[in-house]
Motif scaffolding. Structure first.
Motif, PDB file in Angstrom:
ATOM      1  N   LEU A 176      -1.127  -2.645  -2.433  1.00 51.57           N
ATOM      2  CA  LEU A 176      -2.123  -3.294  -3.278  1.00 51.57           C
ATOM      3  C   LEU A 176      -1.810  -4.780  -3.348  1.00 51.57           C
ATOM      4  CD1 LEU A 176      -2.422  -0.245  -4.161  1.00 51.57           C
ATOM      5  CD2 LEU A 176      -2.906  -1.074  -6.429  1.00 51.57           C
ATOM      6  N   CYS A 221      -5.273  -4.766  -7.073  1.00 50.75           N
ATOM      7  CA  CYS A 221      -4.735  -4.324  -8.372  1.00 50.75           C
ATOM      8  C   CYS A 221      -5.180  -5.259  -9.490  1.00 50.75           C
ATOM      9  CB  CYS A 221      -3.235  -4.095  -8.337  1.00 50.75           C
ATOM     10  SG  CYS A 221      -2.231  -5.345  -7.560  1.00 50.75           S
ATOM     11  N   HIS A 256      -3.079  -5.074 -12.801  1.00 55.14           N
ATOM     12  CA  HIS A 256      -1.896  -5.944 -12.801  1.00 55.14           C
ATOM     13  C   HIS A 256      -2.275  -7.389 -13.105  1.00 55.14           C
ATOM     14  CE1 HIS A 256       0.361  -2.723 -10.541  1.00 55.14           C
ATOM     15  NE2 HIS A 256       1.311  -3.190 -11.305  1.00 55.14           N
ATOM     16  N   TYR A 316       4.717  -3.755 -15.999  1.00 52.29           N
ATOM     17  CA  TYR A 316       4.099  -3.988 -14.688  1.00 52.29           C
ATOM     18  C   TYR A 316       4.720  -3.146 -13.556  1.00 52.29           C
ATOM     19  CZ  TYR A 316       3.034  -7.244 -10.721  1.00 52.29           C
ATOM     20  OH  TYR A 316       2.668  -7.815  -9.540  1.00 52.29           O
ATOM     21  N   MET A 326       3.036  -0.254 -11.067  1.00 49.92           N
ATOM     22  CA  MET A 326       3.159  -0.306  -9.606  1.00 49.92           C
ATOM     23  C   MET A 326       3.722   1.008  -9.064  1.00 49.92           C
ATOM     24  SD  MET A 326       4.987  -3.234  -7.346  1.00 49.92           S
ATOM     25  CE  MET A 326       5.594  -2.907  -5.695  1.00 49.92           C
ATOM     26  N   ASP A 384       0.931   3.405  -8.966  1.00 49.29           N
ATOM     27  CA  ASP A 384       0.048   3.118  -7.827  1.00 49.29           C
ATOM     28  C   ASP A 384       0.544   3.844  -6.578  1.00 49.29           C
ATOM     29  OD1 ASP A 384      -1.169   1.178  -9.445  1.00 49.29           O
ATOM     30  OD2 ASP A 384      -0.107  -0.510  -8.512  1.00 49.29           O
ATOM     31  N   GLN A 434       9.441  -7.694  -3.874  1.00 47.37           N
ATOM     32  CA  GLN A 434       9.045  -6.436  -4.514  1.00 47.37           C
ATOM     33  C   GLN A 434      10.056  -5.311  -4.285  1.00 47.37           C
ATOM     34  OE1 GLN A 434       6.212  -6.192  -6.524  1.00 47.37           O
ATOM     35  NE2 GLN A 434       6.315  -8.403  -6.236  1.00 47.37           N
TER      36      GLN A 434
HETATM   37  N1  TRP Z   1       3.406  -6.096  -7.378  1.00 50.87           N
HETATM   38  C1  TRP Z   1       2.841  -6.318  -6.084  1.00 50.87           C
HETATM   39  C2  TRP Z   1       2.901  -7.798  -5.756  1.00 50.87           C
HETATM   40  O1  TRP Z   1       2.757  -8.621  -6.608  1.00 50.87           O
HETATM   41  C3  TRP Z   1       1.406  -5.848  -5.999  1.00 50.87           C
HETATM   42  C4  TRP Z   1       1.318  -4.361  -6.148  1.00 50.87           C
HETATM   43  C5  TRP Z   1       0.872  -3.679  -7.222  1.00 50.87           C
HETATM   44  C6  TRP Z   1       1.662  -3.411  -5.162  1.00 50.87           C
HETATM   45  N2  TRP Z   1       0.878  -2.342  -6.986  1.00 50.87           N
HETATM   46  C7  TRP Z   1       1.368  -2.146  -5.736  1.00 50.87           C
HETATM   47  C8  TRP Z   1       2.168  -3.499  -3.870  1.00 50.87           C
HETATM   48  C9  TRP Z   1       1.617  -0.971  -5.034  1.00 50.87           C
HETATM   49  C10 TRP Z   1       2.410  -2.327  -3.175  1.00 50.87           C
HETATM   50  C11 TRP Z   1       2.129  -1.064  -3.758  1.00 50.87           C
HETATM   51  O2  TRP Z   1       3.055  -8.125  -4.602  1.00 50.87           O
END
Ligand code: TRP
Length: 337
Positions: free
Chosen positions: A10, A44, A47, A131, A135, A138, A153
């Motif tokens: 995402l 997302c 987020h 947050y 994630m 997700d 990440q």
């Molecule tokens: N936190 C990630 C970023 O800022 C974005 C993200 C949110 C994400 N949910 C995810 C990435 C799930 C991979 C899978 O880059």
């Protein structure tokens, strides 16, 4: 059902345009992965609420992000493209996972610490704190085997893996434990004005970042004013010549030619030549990308239909996972009346 490994990623809709770093670090990988994986790609937007944004802007950025995924080559027939908030299971699973996350563990997330370093934790909202748990939801909802993300990440992926393992051992095998897919070959794309920091939307000067949807002439100008050094020689040295090294990395990534070959070709030439070549190579790729994005944005109802289909397909997977989770943790299923 497909027997290909599953990938999911995402991206946050936090800017009007994605930049060069997003393109090389994420979008290009996504397009490559969709070939031999079962892929899901999302925007997302939940987020994105962790930082203040005007509602109209968030809606617009969400659409633009999805349009840019497809302009880069994500095929929504092969890989559903969806908006996170269209799949309510994300927020629902997040709640369950939050009850299994140690407060101390969440407090150790370096991104949270970095993001709150300036204003202090009293200025931060709780969403910023939770947050990484959203994630994790997700990722785990889709039983993803691989998650393409940036190096920043990695810790969030570790938390996700911990949660999956904890759930699986406390109840019974439920979640795939995902692997991060972190692409190093691209090298980091640095800010053109300050080549010691990563190109990012929080850059100190807008001239340091190349936005994919910017007018081509503006980007060409940003390349011309890129910071190099007082020397003359074109060689790859991240420490001593970070600006030149960054331009070589960008040119290499967009032309497909290895850096050592480029260094040979530029022998006896000047920094201006290198800047021009990098600008041209980038323009060749992103001009059509920009046109495609604008065309998709011009057909808003079609774009919305694609996202609606993407959300349906995503929900098909997500709702099955959530139902299992609710059952295993002991939430009383509602009966139909
Ligand atoms: N936190 C990630 C970023 O800022 C974005 C993200 C949110 C994400 N949910 C995810 C990435 C799930 C991979 C899978 O880059």
């Amino acid at each position: 059902m497909s027997d290909k490994p599953r990938v999911l990623s995402l991206m946050q809709p936090t800017a009007d345009s994605l930049h060069l770093g997003n393109y090389l670090g994420a979008l290009r990988q996504w397009v490559a992965l969709q070939e031999d994986h079962e892929a899901f790609f999302g925007v997302c937007d939940l987020h994105a609420l962790t930082v203040e944004v005007t509602p109209a802007e968030l809606r617009q950025r969400t659409l633009r992000a999805a349009a840019q995924f497809m302009a880069a080559g994500v095929d929504p027939e092969a890989a559903p493209v969806f908006v996170q908030s269209h799949v309510p299971e994300h927020a629902e699973l997040m709640w369950v996972l939050s009850t299994m996350t140690g407060f101390g563990h969440a407090a150790r997330m370096t991104q949270f610490k970095d993001k709150t370093a300036k204003g202090g934790q009293d200025q931060a909202n709780v969403g910023l704190f939770t947050y990484p748990i959203l994630m994790a939801a997700d990722i785990l909802l889709y039983q993803a085997d691989k998650v393409p993300v940036g190096e920043d990440q990695r810790q969030h992926l570790e938390l996700t893996r911990d949660l999956a393992q904890r759930f699986n051992s406390r109840y019974s095998p439920t979640f795939v434990v995902p692997e991060p897919h972190i692409v190093k070959s691209v090298g980091r794309i640095m800010d053109l004005q300050d080549p010691t920091v990563k190109m990012s939307k929080s850059a100190s000067s807008p001239n340091g970042i190349i936005e994919l949807l910017e007018e081509p002439a503006v980007n060409a100008k940003k390349f011309r004013s890129a910071v190099t050094d007082s020397g003359r020689e074109i060689s790859y040295d991240e420490e001593a010549k970070p600006g030149v090294a960054n331009l070589l990395s960008i040119l290499s990534a967009f032309s497909g030619r290895p850096i050592d070959v480029l260094v040979g070709e530029f022998e006896g030439k000047g920094y201006g030549d290198l800047k021009g070549a990098a600008a041209d190579a980038v323009a060749t790729v992103i001009s059509p990308f920009r046109e495609r994005t604008l065309a998709l944005m011009g057909e808003r109802s079609e774009l919305e239909q694609i996202l609606a289909r993407g959300a349906d397909r995503a929900r098909g997977v997500a709702s099955r996972t959530l139902a299992k989770v609710y059952k295993k943790v002991g939430l009383l299923p509602p009966v139909r009346r």
